[in-house]
Design an enzyme around this catalytic site. Structure first.
Site, PDB file in Angstrom:
ATOM      1  N   VAL A   1     -22.436  43.065-100.684  1.00 32.96           N
ATOM      2  CA  VAL A   1     -22.430  42.082 -99.591  1.00 32.96           C
ATOM      3  C   VAL A   1     -23.860  41.881 -99.090  1.00 32.96           C
ATOM      4  O   VAL A   1     -24.310  40.756 -98.868  1.00 32.96           O
ATOM      5  CB  VAL A   1     -21.495  42.525 -98.445  1.00 32.96           C
ATOM      6  CG1 VAL A   1     -21.615  41.609 -97.243  1.00 32.96           C
ATOM      7  CG2 VAL A   1     -20.052  42.594 -98.939  1.00 32.96           C
ATOM      8  N   HIS A   2     -24.590  42.973 -98.941  1.00 35.04           N
ATOM      9  CA  HIS A   2     -25.973  42.926 -98.479  1.00 35.04           C
ATOM     10  C   HIS A   2     -26.834  42.107 -99.446  1.00 35.04           C
ATOM     11  O   HIS A   2     -27.668  41.295 -99.017  1.00 35.04           O
ATOM     12  CB  HIS A   2     -26.499  44.361 -98.351  1.00 35.04           C
ATOM     13  CG  HIS A   2     -27.885  44.478 -97.835  1.00 35.04           C
ATOM     14  ND1 HIS A   2     -28.247  44.077 -96.568  1.00 35.04           N
ATOM     15  CD2 HIS A   2     -29.013  44.961 -98.427  1.00 35.04           C
ATOM     16  CE1 HIS A   2     -29.549  44.315 -96.397  1.00 35.04           C
ATOM     17  NE2 HIS A   2     -30.024  44.842 -97.505  1.00 35.04           N
ATOM     18  N   SER A   3     -26.624  42.297-100.724  1.00 32.14           N
ATOM     19  CA  SER A   3     -27.412  41.559-101.718  1.00 32.14           C
ATOM     20  C   SER A   3     -27.125  40.062-101.642  1.00 32.14           C
ATOM     21  O   SER A   3     -28.041  39.240-101.755  1.00 32.14           O
ATOM     22  CB  SER A   3     -27.142  42.087-103.131  1.00 32.14           C
ATOM     23  OG  SER A   3     -25.869  41.689-103.610  1.00 32.14           O
TER      24      SER A   3
END
Length: 107
Positions: A76-78
């Site tokens: 999700v962060h990426s």
């Protein structure tokens, strides 16, 4: 699969981060009036961002072939990094154009 997800995620994060840094350099050059250099850096940023996008495409292809992709926070962060960098590059282009336009009007 976890190892593959981390590899893809960090590939996206790394290249997106590099692209954003290069776009910041482009804006700095535009502020100095170096529009050709700014556009050259923005092109380099876009090419770097394409490398991040290739990692994302790999992820999509894995899922399309039936691989179960577990949603991890790092993934999700990426995606957040990728999307915000894409937007940043679009805005950087607009700012560079605006800096040049204003500069010409003031001359």
């Amino acid at each position: 699969m976890d190892e593959k997800i981390f590899e893809i995620s960090f590939g996206i994060i790394g290249y997106a981060g590099d692209a954003k840094s290069i776009a910041h350099e482009a804006l700095d050059e535009a502020k100095k009036g170096n529009y050709e250099k700014a556009r050259s850096l923005l092109k380099k940023a876009s090419e770097t961002l394409n490398k991040a996008h290739k990692f994302q495409t790999e992820l999509i292809q894995l899922e399309a072939t039936g691989e179960k992709i577990e949603m991890r926070i790092v993934l999700v962060h990426s995606q957040d990094h990728l999307m915000t960098t894409m937007n940043f590059l679009q805005l950087a282009k607009e700012f560079i154009d605006m800096y040049e336009f204003i500069s010409k009007k003031l001359d």
